[in-house]
Structures are given as structure tokens and as C-alpha cells.
Design an enzyme around this catalytic site. Structure first.
Site, PDB file in Angstrom:
ATOM      1  N   GLY A 153       0.658  -1.280  -0.142  1.00  0.00           N
ATOM      2  CA  GLY A 153      -0.013  -0.020   0.074  1.00  0.00           C
ATOM      3  C   GLY A 153       0.862   1.069  -0.195  1.00  0.00           C
ATOM      4  O   GLY A 153       2.073   1.216  -0.377  1.00  0.00           O
ATOM      5  N   ARG A 233       0.375  -3.189  12.225  1.00  0.00           N
ATOM      6  CA  ARG A 233      -0.551  -3.470  13.592  1.00  0.00           C
ATOM      7  C   ARG A 233      -0.160  -4.880  14.078  1.00  0.00           C
ATOM      8  O   ARG A 233       0.236  -5.834  13.384  1.00  0.00           O
ATOM      9  CB  ARG A 233      -2.042  -3.563  13.086  1.00  0.00           C
ATOM     10  CG  ARG A 233      -2.775  -2.339  12.979  1.00  0.00           C
ATOM     11  CD  ARG A 233      -2.732  -1.706  14.421  1.00  0.00           C
ATOM     12  NE  ARG A 233      -3.611  -0.235  13.899  1.00  0.00           N
ATOM     13  CZ  ARG A 233      -3.039   0.969  13.835  1.00  0.00           C
ATOM     14  NH1 ARG A 233      -1.796   0.788  13.384  1.00  0.00           N
ATOM     15  NH2 ARG A 233      -3.961   2.094  13.587  1.00  0.00           N
ATOM     16  N   GLU A 262      -0.644  -3.349  23.669  1.00  0.00           N
ATOM     17  CA  GLU A 262       0.454  -1.904  23.988  1.00  0.00           C
ATOM     18  C   GLU A 262      -0.703  -1.145  24.354  1.00  0.00           C
ATOM     19  O   GLU A 262      -2.099  -0.782  24.278  1.00  0.00           O
ATOM     20  CB  GLU A 262       0.597  -1.614  22.627  1.00  0.00           C
ATOM     21  CG  GLU A 262      -0.328  -0.661  21.686  1.00  0.00           C
ATOM     22  CD  GLU A 262       0.450  -0.410  20.299  1.00  0.00           C
ATOM     23  OE1 GLU A 262       0.218   0.845  19.977  1.00  0.00           O
ATOM     24  OE2 GLU A 262       0.902  -1.514  19.622  1.00  0.00           O
ATOM     25  N   HIS A 280       5.362   2.584  19.162  1.00  0.00           N
ATOM     26  CA  HIS A 280       4.057   2.856  18.284  1.00  0.00           C
ATOM     27  C   HIS A 280       4.314   4.471  18.053  1.00  0.00           C
ATOM     28  O   HIS A 280       3.460   5.258  18.159  1.00  0.00           O
ATOM     29  CB  HIS A 280       2.704   2.545  18.819  1.00  0.00           C
ATOM     30  CG  HIS A 280       1.909   2.486  17.923  1.00  0.00           C
ATOM     31  ND1 HIS A 280       0.702   2.021  17.910  1.00  0.00           N
ATOM     32  CD2 HIS A 280       1.658   3.257  16.599  1.00  0.00           C
ATOM     33  CE1 HIS A 280      -0.204   2.163  16.825  1.00  0.00           C
ATOM     34  NE2 HIS A 280       0.390   2.926  15.962  1.00  0.00           N
TER      35      HIS A 280
HETATM   36  C1  8YV Z   1      -1.921   6.016  15.443  1.00  0.00           C
HETATM   37  C2  8YV Z   1      -1.325   4.729  13.742  1.00  0.00           C
HETATM   38  O1  8YV Z   1      -2.968   6.670  15.107  1.00  0.00           O
HETATM   39  O2  8YV Z   1      -1.813   5.851  11.845  1.00  0.00           O
HETATM   40  C3  8YV Z   1      -2.115   5.037  12.502  1.00  0.00           C
HETATM   41  O3  8YV Z   1      -3.038   4.227  12.369  1.00  0.00           O
HETATM   42  O4  8YV Z   1      -0.964   3.797  14.078  1.00  0.00           O
HETATM   43  C4  8YV Z   1      -0.681   5.907  14.400  1.00  0.00           C
HETATM   44  O5  8YV Z   1      -0.518   6.902  13.635  1.00  0.00           O
HETATM   45  C5  8YV Z   1      -1.173   6.740  16.862  1.00  0.00           C
HETATM   46  O6  8YV Z   1      -2.066   5.986  17.878  1.00  0.00           O
HETATM   47  C6  8YV Z   1      -1.265   8.081  16.644  1.00  0.00           C
HETATM   48  O7  8YV Z   1      -1.543   8.558  18.010  1.00  0.00           O
END
Ligand code: 8YV
Length: 314
Positions: A153, A233, A262, A280
Site C-alpha cells: 500500500g 498492527r 500496547e 508505536h
Molecule cells: C496512531 C497509527 O494513530 O496511523 C495509525 O493508524 O497507528 C498511528 O498514527 C497513533 O496511535 C497516533 O496516536
């Protein structure tokens, strides 16, 4: 006129929170000690959820808000939002794609280099009694190795583009071959991709279909010199099988920015010397998080102004 009431699921930067508070009445759900009692008093008045990719919004919450109209995600991953529940209710969902793609790809490459060349251990070595310990142990070359991209992607593509600069032989797995200018090899099966990779990047959007797609067979195919990098993820990897493989050294090493449960990660990770653990923070730069915060705001504002949503998911 009273402001639209929204539910904020987790902390944002001060800048982003101020922006939301300027336009909406913001209820900080994560600060509520008694969430059931809070919902009893406020559920009817809440028209939007401002969440994060890691926090999402489950069916129970969506169904508890009878006047919910839109869920705005601070992040590109929407796997933690119950999309079916949102669709059933006609609730719009938005995310923040593109603005974070290159930062996440940068971190993935940084994790590969740091793990492969043992940058963290070397930093400790330099601060320790280097004179007594002598030369830092040899590490393994990274450039010129074989890279597998599991999920081509936006983020996977940017990772592969960066790896070209390291003269790596690049293959990728996807539902179908992509029309590419680059001569990257298409290998549909994740095990076959791992067999043909020294470094496997997991850059898939998480879904029911990708759950534990990186399983023991994939790890065995990567082997004792293989490396897995996960910036997607945790659910894309069978984490218990990963821990077993790393402890048994049937898999060489792993660099992970995402974990089951997490921020409370499995303590087994803490006893391993062949992992690089990251909190993360793939999208965690000032520039990118500001752009994400702007998009969360712009999507909410557009919805309540009756305008087209900038980045809709549904
Ligand atoms: C989270 C992420 O959103 O873009 C995503 O899906 O995993 C990260 O950017 C992160 O938790 C931001 O607080």
C-alpha cells in the site's frame, strides 16, 4: 448557539486539543472515572467521536451514542473502529492517510538499520568501558540484501522506494500484482515471500483477513538470519509464535513498533537481545502529527458544515 458536543477518546497534542476545543464542546472520555455514568448523562448530546488509530471505537460505544454522526480517526489505521457498526447506523468514518506515509516508512527503514547494525547495543558499548571490552562484535551487512514487503500500500511502497537506495532486491506480496515502473518481484504467498527475503516488512492494513498472517510458517521461512520489521498492527503477527521463534532463535531478529496489548507489552520481549522495541511512534513527528490533527479537525468541521469530507473511510 451551543457548540457540537464530541467525545475525545485519547490525548492529542496541546495544539490539536486547543483546536478542537475552539470549535466543539469536547468531552475527554479517557479522563472519565465512571464511563457508564458519564454516558448516561451525556450520550444523547454527543454527535462525534474523535479517536486515534490505536484506540478506535467499538460497537458498544457506537451503539451507546444515539445521535452519533461521525467518527474522526487520528491515524490511517481504522481497524480499531467497528466499521460495520458505523455503517449500520449511517455514521461516517474518516482517517488521516497520506500525511503520515513517509514518516512511517522512514521509521521502518531506521528500524531495519538499527536492528541489523545493532545501533542501540553499540551506543551502550560506546558509553560503557569500551577500552576494557575492546572492539564491538561484528554485525551483518544490510545493503544489498533481499527485502520482502508484505502489503504494498502507500506505506509499503514508500518503504520499498527507500530500500532501492540500499541496493536491496525487492519483492512484495499483495492481493494481486501492482502496475509498477519498478522491477520489484510479485510473490503472492507470504511464506514464499519470506523464503525469498532476508528482511520482511509488515506494512499491511490490519483486517480479519490479515490477522496473524505472519505465523510460524512465515517465521520459519525467514529463518535464523531473517529479520521481521512491523510498523503496521500487532494483529498482523502471531505474537506468541514470534516470541517462541525469537527465544529459540529459529527467527533471527525483530523490530516492532506495535504490540498486542500496547502500551503494556508482553514481558517476554524484555528478556530478548534480538529485538528492537519502539513505542508505536511511526507517525510521531511534529510535522506529521500536526497534519494529522488538522485532518481530524477538518473532517469534523466539514461534516458539521455539510461539506464533502476530506478523507472519508465510509
Ligand atoms: C496512531 C497509527 O494513530 O496511523 C495509525 O493508524 O497507528 C498511528 O498514527 C497513533 O496511535 C497516533 O496516536
Amino acid at each position: 448557539m451551543s457548540k457540537v458536543e464530541i467525545l475525545q477518546m485519547g490525548p492529542y497534542s496541546e495544539r490539536d486539543e486547543k483546536m478542537l476545543e475552539g470549535a466543539f464542546t469536547v468531552h475527554r472520555y479517557f479522563d472519565q472515572k465512571d464511563k457508564a455514568s458519564f454516558l448516561k448523562d451525556h450520550a444523547d448530546s454527543i454527535k462525534a467521536i474523535a479517536t486515534r488509530g490505536d484506540l478506535g471505537a467499538d460497537k458498544a460505544l457506537i451503539d451507546a451514542l444515539p445521535n452519533l454522526e461521525v467518527i474522526s480517526i487520528y491515524g490511517v489505521g481504522y481497524d480499531a473502529v467497528d466499521i460495520d457498526a458505523a455503517k449500520e447506523r449511517g455514521v461516517r468514518v474518516t482517517n488521516t492517510p497520506d500525511v503520515l506515509t513517509k514518516d512511517v516508512a522512514d521509521l521502518a527503514v531506521a528500524m531495519m538499520l538499527a536492528l541489523g547494525r545493532r545501533v542501540n547495543e553499540a551506543a551502550d558499548w560506546s558509553r560503557g568501558d569500551w577500552a576494557t571490552k575492546g572492539m564491538f562484535p561484528l554485525t551483518r551487512r544490510v545493503h544489498g540484501k533481499r527485502a520482502g514487503i508484505l502489503g504494498l500500500g502507500r506505506i509499503g511502497y514508500e518503504i520499498a522506494r527507500r530500500l532501492q537506495g540500499f541496493d536491496m532486491e525487492i519483492s512484495y506480496s499483495a492481493r494481486a500484482p501492482h502496475e509498477l515502473e519498478e522491477n520489484w518481484g510479485f510473490i503472492a504467498d507470504p511464506v514464499e515471500l519470506a523464503k525469498n527475503s532476508d528482511v520482511l516488512f509488515v506494512s499491511l492494513a490490519a483486517s480479519k483477513e490479515t490477522h496473524h498472517i505472519v505465523n510460524k510458517d512465515v517465521m520459519d521461512a525467514l529463518g535464523p538470519d531473517g529479520m521481521v520489521i512491523n510498523i503496521s498492527r500487532a494483529s498482523n503477527i502471531d505474537e506468541i509464535a514470534l516470541l517462541d521463534a525469537l527465544e529459540a532463535k529459529t527467527l533471527g531478529s525483530a523490530a516492532l513498533d506495535v504490540f498486542d496489548g500496547e502500551p503494556d507489552i508482553n514481558p517476554r520481549f524484555l528478556n530478548l537481545d534480538n529485538v528492537l522495541l519502539q513505542p508505536h511512534h511511526g507517525s510521531g513527528t511534529v510535522e506529521t502529527r500536526e497534519a494529522m490533527g488538522d485532518l481530524v479537525f477538518e473532517n469534523l468541521k466539514a461534516h458539521f458544515d455539510g461539506k464533502e469530507l476530506p478523507t472519508p473511510v465510509v
